[in-house]
Design an enzyme around this catalytic site. Structure first.
Site, PDB file in Angstrom:
ATOM      1  N   ARG A 249       0.905  -1.199   0.199  1.00  0.00           N
ATOM      2  CA  ARG A 249       0.118  -0.014   0.064  1.00  0.00           C
ATOM      3  C   ARG A 249       0.991   1.197   0.019  1.00  0.00           C
ATOM      4  NH1 ARG A 249      -3.603  -2.882  -1.156  1.00  0.00           N
ATOM      5  NH2 ARG A 249      -5.796  -3.044  -0.589  1.00  0.00           N
TER       6      ARG A 249
ATOM      7  N   GLU B 225      -3.927   7.997  -4.959  1.00  0.00           N
ATOM      8  CA  GLU B 225      -4.248   7.048  -6.221  1.00  0.00           C
ATOM      9  C   GLU B 225      -5.661   7.563  -6.693  1.00  0.00           C
ATOM     10  OE1 GLU B 225      -4.325   2.792  -5.039  1.00  0.00           O
ATOM     11  OE2 GLU B 225      -1.965   2.895  -4.874  1.00  0.00           O
TER      12      GLU B 225
ATOM     13  N   HIS C   2      -1.582   0.439  -9.513  1.00  0.00           N
ATOM     14  CA  HIS C   2      -1.985  -0.648  -8.440  1.00  0.00           C
ATOM     15  C   HIS C   2      -2.745  -1.613  -9.396  1.00  0.00           C
ATOM     16  CE1 HIS C   2      -4.027  -0.845  -4.513  1.00  0.00           C
ATOM     17  NE2 HIS C   2      -3.957  -1.835  -4.591  1.00  0.00           N
TER      18      HIS C   2
END
Length: 322
Positions: free
Chosen positions: A233, A262, A281
């Site tokens: 993360r 993000e 991601h």
């Protein structure tokens, strides 16, 4: 029939699993306004990472009983709020393990061989100069440091030992010695892993404890010739300090699948740095894994609706479920 909302584009296989037990409200666009407008009557929701599912949204869904994440992390769900309301929070910790491990290993190969940079230089007509920079390194015999030796960390270790003959050192204060594979060396001092690793890869969940954990104190211990990988993360690592190290030649390269913001903000320094490799991601978003994850998330909801105990209940302890 109970209603289940799906807030992302998923495979027909997953939708068919849900349709056996529920009326499916399918919003493949992921439009937040549309999702919020449909919460009132739902019993379950299959959720991706694009929406923060807060207590306020839960209150907009008074019949909600189960949230099923299409992935391992649940940091976009207010788990405490869900637990207080008696809502099950499910996740899919097994479905994406191999896929994220493969992405991590691909990152390790790409960043240590400087593939993207050399590709760019070659396409710009710098063939002769690029090949004489001697930037790539051999991975054979190099030390891989792993922070977090869970499902994915174990698979990364196994693959790097088998494919590259790398030495593997790990730090994870939450595991017992009997889960450590032969040849893997456990360190009880996290700082030693940062100091000794030629390649360091992060595989811990996002929690209050790990948020901003990989900070200047730890990062500054790394060797200037080392590489940093993150497929966990974004908020775990101090991204701005990584950029500072790269700019000052105190870190050779960084490959991240996850970012602090993000999607990223415009003109972020990390994205502009030529010593970085970034993916959106997407480590778990292969053609095969997206189907596995969605189907597993769907099965969890159906198990609940049909009176069975779902397999992977993240807030099991908080709900006092044995």
């Amino acid at each position: 029939m109970k209603k289940v909302l799906v807030n992302e584009k998923v495979s027909p296989d997953a939708l068919n699993i849900l349709k056996k037990a529920a009326e499916v409200v399918y919003i493949p666009s992921g439009d937040h306004g549309e999702i919020i407008s449909m919460l009132k009557d739902i019993t379950g929701i299959m959720l991706d990472t694009t929406i923060k599912f807060t207590g306020e949204l839960m209150d907009s869904a008074p019949n909600l009983k189960v949230i099923s994440r299409t992935g391992t992390g649940v940091d976009n769900v207010d788990v405490e709020a869900a637990t207080k309301r008696g809502i099950l929070v499910l996740h899919t910790p097994d479905a994406n393990t191999l896929t994220v491990a493969e992405h991590t290993v691909a990152f390790i190969g790409a960043i240590t061989k400087h593939l993207l940079f050399l590709d760019s230089e070659t396409r710009q007509g710098k063939f002769k100069t690029a090949r004489r920079l001697y930037l790539p390194i051999d991975l054979d015999g190099k030390t891989l440091g792993i922070i977090g030796y869970g499902r994915i960390g174990k698979q990364v270790a196994r693959r790097c030992m088998a494919a590259f003959n790398m030495k593997v050192i790990i730090y994870d204060p939450y595991i017992s010695d009997d889960v450590i594979a032969p040849g893997v060396v456990r360190y009880h001092d996290e700082q030693k892993v940062y100091k000794e690793a030629d390649v360091l890869t992060i595989h811990v969940p996002m929690t209050d404890e790990t948020r901003h954990h990989v900070n200047e104190k730890l990062l500054s211990l790394m060797e200037p010739a080392a590489y940093l990988i993150n497929t966990a993360r974004g908020n775990i690592i101090d991204e701005s300090y990584v950029v500072k190290m790269l700019n000052e030649n105190r870190l050779m390269g960084a490959a991240f699948d996850v970012l602090t913001n993000e999607p990223p903000l415009e003109n972020e320094e990390f994205l502009k740095n030529p010593k970085t490799i970034i993916s959106p991601h997407s480590a778990a978003l292969t053609a095969e894994c997206t189907v596995r994850v969605a189907c597993e998330a769907a099965h969890g909801i159906v198990d609940y609706l049909e009176g069975r105990m779902p397999k992977s209940i993240f807030n099991r302890k908080g709900l006092n479920i044995k």
